[in-house]
Design an enzyme around this catalytic site. Structure first.
Site, PDB file in Angstrom:
ATOM      1  N   SER A   1       0.845  -1.193   0.000  1.00 31.63           N
ATOM      2  CA  SER A   1       0.000   0.000   0.000  1.00 31.63           C
ATOM      3  C   SER A   1       0.882   1.246   0.000  1.00 31.63           C
ATOM      4  O   SER A   1       1.886   1.301   0.712  1.00 31.63           O
ATOM      5  CB  SER A   1      -0.879   0.001   1.248  1.00 31.63           C
ATOM      6  OG  SER A   1      -1.547   1.234   1.352  1.00 31.63           O
ATOM      7  N   ALA A   2       0.500   2.260  -0.778  1.00 31.42           N
ATOM      8  CA  ALA A   2       1.334   3.463  -0.878  1.00 31.42           C
ATOM      9  C   ALA A   2       1.197   4.375   0.339  1.00 31.42           C
ATOM     10  O   ALA A   2       2.176   4.960   0.798  1.00 31.42           O
ATOM     11  CB  ALA A   2       0.967   4.246  -2.144  1.00 31.42           C
TER      12      ALA A   2
ATOM     13  N   CYS B   1     -13.996   1.481  23.459  1.00 33.67           N
ATOM     14  CA  CYS B   1     -14.753   2.703  23.267  1.00 33.67           C
ATOM     15  C   CYS B   1     -14.379   3.435  21.987  1.00 33.67           C
ATOM     16  O   CYS B   1     -15.093   4.322  21.549  1.00 33.67           O
ATOM     17  CB  CYS B   1     -14.582   3.621  24.465  1.00 33.67           C
ATOM     18  SG  CYS B   1     -15.598   3.100  25.836  1.00 33.67           S
TER      19      CYS B   1
END
Lengths: 404, 137
Positions: free
Chosen positions: A201-202, A328
């Site tokens: 991924s870039a 949360c």
């Protein structure tokens, strides 16, 4: 020093200005379609894509023809796993992966499970790493693929990729790794590491969002995958769709910069990370490291601050961008499944913070973050009934809590 | 997630943080939630045995900002109320006052539970108390 401070570099990274500069001409000036074979515009675009392909291949020891461009690592994970499952369906229907994988891998496997494939989800040990003996035992004569990430996105722990690849190679099973967090951060060589497919991924390496790649081995063995997106037959038929030329230029440039600067950058990031850890450990009692420190990315720290809930901690350090394994922070009210897989208690998982230090962080920022955290943790512990009980010598694990 | 100004105010300046002597017959202690759920609230009240009015309320909370704010607000509301009036505090009052989003409603429920638990503890202690005047010598 400018606030807020960004320390969430496992989520995404700022695009390096040098990457932006390389990309800009490909929006307006050289805007051609790389598939246009009959004019200058197309040729320029194709040349840019070829250069990008080579820059990526060089970083991981591959050849340019083994790089398939995609929209990002989620698509790459889908293409690798579903593509192999479909292509090798006659050979077998069993896939091995790990419980701490990214959802792009886990949910892809779950989808396949619904379609009749059998998936083994290996557990991890207390340090976040898999047990190679358990992997050995998980292989069956129906196993066609093993998908195990290079480095974990929450813990930064690095799996024994070379050994995993070797076990797969010996058994004629293909090996895919989600390399997103590791590429450009640690040296990777697809041949030495016995990798058959790797997702890239870039935007995790100072490149733009919306572009990624899948490395697909062409020799020893030659990996074949069934396309998941049909169309014009781009990327040797494995992934149709007009190439994102500016994105590819950016990904290529990002790879080249990471490769060139890795050695010095690793030393700098490790120094900052170790300094942050040392300061927090010196300033606070009962802080715990999650995951192996030995087999870990140089820029990751995942720490739990006992008796303090993660989201309230994030609220107190609102000029620092980090992530928490606390329930949360998600809509599900469940704490991080990655931390739970390590066997840490839910209370410790709720108290965890992930720090991802990056290329643009400074030592001054790290000093500020450490001081601020110590201050806020102390303040919240004053508020914490659990800290009070622990200080009174009550063993919290023996308390019977009022559940709904 | 964006927090309301009131939640931020309670988080930054929590009211009535601390502990009361839990062995005192005038003090009621409520502890609700569980660490593995990410929320534990301890709420204590000191009641004037003559008037039945809550004179002091203290809390400590392990939990998110909304949980801290809910319990901080509860202590503010408890002070000066009689025990019976205190039992009328509803979680929806807390939701409205703090503008809690749906995902944080459980924080207000926990605060209501903590109030009830503290009052329950106080009443249990009181019923066990033998008034000094009637003590058998």
């Amino acid at each position: 020093m400018k606030l807020p401070i960004y320390l969430d570099n496992h989520a995404t990274t700022r695009v390096d200005p040098r990457v932006v500069d390389a990309m800009l001409p490909y929006f307006t000036e050289h805007f051609g379609n790389a598939a246009s074979r009959n004019h200058e515009f197309g040729w320029e675009a194709e040349q840019a894509v070829d250069k990008g392909r080579k820059q990526i291949a060089d970083l991981i020891g591959a050849t340019p023809k083994e790089i398939i461009f995609t929209s990002g690592a989620t698509e790459s994970d889908n293409l690798a796993i579903k593509g192999v499952a479909e292509m090798y369906a006659e050979k077998g229907n069993h896939i091995i992966t790990v419980v701490t994988e990214h959802k792009a891998v886990l949910d892809t496997c779950k989808k396949l499970e619904k379609n009749g494939y059998r998936i083994t989800y290996l557990p991890v040990m207390g340090d976040g790493l898999i047990d190679l003996d358990m992997l050995k035992e998980a292989f069956t004569d129906k196993t066609i693929l093993v998908s195990i990430m290079y480095a974990n996105n929450e813990l930064g722990v690095i799996q024994p990729i070379r050994e995993i690849g070797k076990l797969c190679r010996e058994r004629g099973v293909l090996f895919h790794t989600d390399g997103v967090q590791a590429i450009g951060k640690v040296p990777i060589n697809v041949n030495a590491d016995n990798i058959d497919m790797m997702s890239i991924s870039a935007h995790k390496m100072y490149g733009p969002k919306g572009v990624g790649a899948l490395y697909v081995r062409r020799r020893n063995p030659r990996v074949q995958i069934t396309a998941q997106i049909d169309g014009g037959g781009h990327e040797r038929g494995m992934r149709s769709g007009t190439l994102n030329v500016p994105g590819i230029v950016g990904l290529g440039e990002a790879c080249e910069l990471c490769g060139r600067e890795m050695e010095t950058e690793t030393v700098r990031l490790r120094y900052l990370r170790d300094k942050l850890r040392a300061k927090l450990e010196a300033g606070l009692d009962e802080v715990y490291i999650n995951g192996s420190m030995e087999h870990r990315l140089p820029h990751n720290l995942n720490m739990s601050f006992a008796y303090v809930e993660g989201e309230s901690l994030l609220m107190g350090i609102n000029d620092i961008a980090v992530s928490s394994g606390s329930a949360c922070t998600s809509a599900t009210l469940e704490p991080s499944y990655v931390l739970k897989a390590l066997g840490v208690g839910d209370d410790i998982a709720h108290s965890s913070i992930r720090f991802g230090i990056g290329r643009f962080n400074t030592e001054e920022e790290i000093d500020y973050v450490a001081a601020k955290l110590i201050d806020v943790v102390n303040k919240l512990r004053e508020l914490s009934p659990l800290y009070e009980m622990a200080k009174e010598g009550i063993d919290l694990s023996t308390v019977s809590w009022a559940h709904d | 997630m964006a927090y309301s100004d009131k939640v931020l105010d309670h988080y930054n300046n929590p009211r009535n943080v601390g502990s009361l002597d839990k062995s005192s017959p005038s003090v009621g202690t409520g502890m609700v939630g569980a660490p593995e759920c990410g929320d534990v609230m301890k709420l204590q009240i000191r009641v004037n045995d003559e008037s039945g009015i809550i004179e002091e309320a203290k809390f400590k909370t392990f939990g998110c900002g909304s949980a801290i704010a809910s319990s901080s607000l509860a202590t503010e509301w408890l002070k000066g109320k009689t025990v019976d009036q205190a039992l009328e505090i509803k979680n929806t009052d807390i939701v409205n006052e703090l503008s809690l989003p749906p995902v944080k409603i459980h924080c207000s429920v926990l605060a209501e539970d903590a109030i009830k638990a503290a009052i329950g503890d106080y009443r249990a202690k009181q019923s066990k108390q033998v008034p000094a005047a009637h003590a058998v010598v």
